[in-house]
Write a protein that holds these residues in place. Structure first.
Motif, mmCIF file in Angstrom:
data_model
loop_
_atom_site.group_PDB
_atom_site.id
_atom_site.type_symbol
_atom_site.label_atom_id
_atom_site.label_comp_id
_atom_site.label_asym_id
_atom_site.label_seq_id
_atom_site.Cartn_x
_atom_site.Cartn_y
_atom_site.Cartn_z
ATOM 1 N N HIS A 1 1.102 -5.124 8.644
ATOM 2 C CA HIS A 1 1.782 -6.344 8.182
ATOM 3 C C HIS A 1 1.984 -6.343 6.668
ATOM 4 N N LYS A 2 1.783 -5.218 6.062
ATOM 5 C CA LYS A 2 1.982 -5.055 4.623
ATOM 6 C C LYS A 2 3.222 -4.208 4.381
ATOM 7 N N LYS A 3 3.658 -4.189 3.135
ATOM 8 C CA LYS A 3 4.700 -3.234 2.762
ATOM 9 C C LYS A 3 3.983 -1.903 2.575
ATOM 10 N N VAL A 4 4.370 -0.897 3.357
ATOM 11 C CA VAL A 4 3.714 0.405 3.296
ATOM 12 C C VAL A 4 4.746 1.464 2.942
ATOM 13 N N ILE A 5 4.418 2.233 1.922
ATOM 14 C CA ILE A 5 5.218 3.375 1.495
ATOM 15 C C ILE A 5 4.363 4.611 1.725
ATOM 16 N N LEU A 6 4.941 5.624 2.334
ATOM 17 C CA LEU A 6 4.246 6.889 2.547
ATOM 18 C C LEU A 6 5.011 7.976 1.822
ATOM 19 N N VAL B 1 0.869 -1.182 0.000
ATOM 20 C CA VAL B 1 0.000 0.000 0.000
ATOM 21 C C VAL B 1 0.906 1.233 0.000
ATOM 22 N N ILE B 2 0.721 2.068 -1.007
ATOM 23 C CA ILE B 2 1.456 3.326 -1.125
ATOM 24 C C ILE B 2 0.456 4.423 -0.794
ATOM 25 N N LYS C 1 8.242 2.977 4.834
ATOM 26 C CA LYS C 1 9.295 3.774 4.192
ATOM 27 C C LYS C 1 8.667 5.099 3.799
ATOM 28 N N TYR C 2 9.416 6.182 3.986
ATOM 29 C CA TYR C 2 8.874 7.521 3.764
ATOM 30 C C TYR C 2 9.668 8.262 2.694
ATOM 31 N N PHE C 3 8.934 8.954 1.826
ATOM 32 C CA PHE C 3 9.525 9.741 0.755
ATOM 33 C C PHE C 3 8.840 11.108 0.656
ATOM 34 N N SER D 1 10.937 8.420 -8.803
ATOM 35 C CA SER D 1 11.945 7.377 -9.049
ATOM 36 C C SER D 1 12.409 6.663 -7.780
ATOM 37 N N PRO D 2 12.712 7.382 -6.682
ATOM 38 C CA PRO D 2 13.132 6.658 -5.473
ATOM 39 C C PRO D 2 12.064 5.713 -4.930
ATOM 40 N N ILE D 3 10.813 6.072 -5.063
ATOM 41 C CA ILE D 3 9.721 5.205 -4.610
ATOM 42 C C ILE D 3 9.671 3.945 -5.470
ATOM 43 N N LEU D 4 9.724 4.139 -6.770
ATOM 44 C CA LEU D 4 9.685 2.996 -7.687
ATOM 45 C C LEU D 4 10.887 2.085 -7.468
ATOM 46 N N GLN D 5 12.040 2.685 -7.264
ATOM 47 C CA GLN D 5 13.252 1.906 -7.016
ATOM 48 C C GLN D 5 13.106 1.073 -5.736
ATOM 49 N N GLU D 6 12.594 1.667 -4.689
ATOM 50 C CA GLU D 6 12.382 0.968 -3.427
ATOM 51 C C GLU D 6 11.433 -0.219 -3.625
ATOM 52 N N LEU D 7 10.368 -0.011 -4.347
ATOM 53 C CA LEU D 7 9.387 -1.078 -4.554
ATOM 54 C C LEU D 7 9.930 -2.191 -5.453
#
Length: 170
Positions: free
Chosen positions: A72-77, A46-47, A107-109, A160-166
């Protein structure tokens, strides 16, 4: 891996980033105001995108409420604001908005935003003018004028940093 991009946006910058991310990932896209959090169970990632208002990530209260369903999910903010992304103020806004327990699980961006004083709603203009007066008093005229300087730093390459992280963790 099934992904969801959730966002909240007032003036469109956060929505634009959310759309670009969803497009790049082939992810589902939803506005937080209309999304039923119970549906989050079907997603691995979930982003979440938010804007910053008065030095606070506006998603903070929502995130606290739904964290049990997301933890319990991969979460990007990601957040969008006029505040320079590498600045101390940007980090401070994040740290004071999001509780440490939640920060540890995501993870935060911070992303560059857009600002046009003339396009603000009347209540936001009033709030900015009050903030500008306070800033002028305590931090000087130059800083106060910077607060209302128009800018548009919304660029697709900023994700780009978000996409790279994922892509690294999928």
């Amino acid at each position: 891996m099934k992904s969801l991009v959730l966002y909240t946006s007032v003036y469109g910058s956060t929505k634009q980033y959310a759309e670009w991310i969803a497009e790049e990932l082939g992810a589902d896209l939803a506005d937080i105001d209309t999304f039923d959090i119970k549906q989050a169970g079907q997603y691995d990632t979930v982003i979440i995108g938010t804007y910053v208002r008065v030095q606070k990530l506006v998603i903070a209260d929502y995130l606290k409420k739904v964290w049990d369903q997301l933890q319990h999910k991969k979460v990007i903010l990601f957040s969008v604001s006029k505040t320079p992304v590498q600045s101390e103020a940007s980090i401070k806004n994040y740290n004071k908005s999001i509780p440490e327990k939640i920060r540890a699980g995501l993870k935060y961006f911070p992303l560059e935003g857009r600002f046009n004083f003339e396009q603000l709603a009347d209540k936001d203009k009033t709030m900015m003018k009050v903030g500008q007066k306070m800033t002028r008093l305590f931090m000087g005229k130059e800083m106060a004028e910077e607060m209302v300087r128009n800018c548009d730093d919304v660029r697709k390459e900023n994700i780009s940093p978000i996409l790279q992280e994922l892509r690294q963790t999928s």
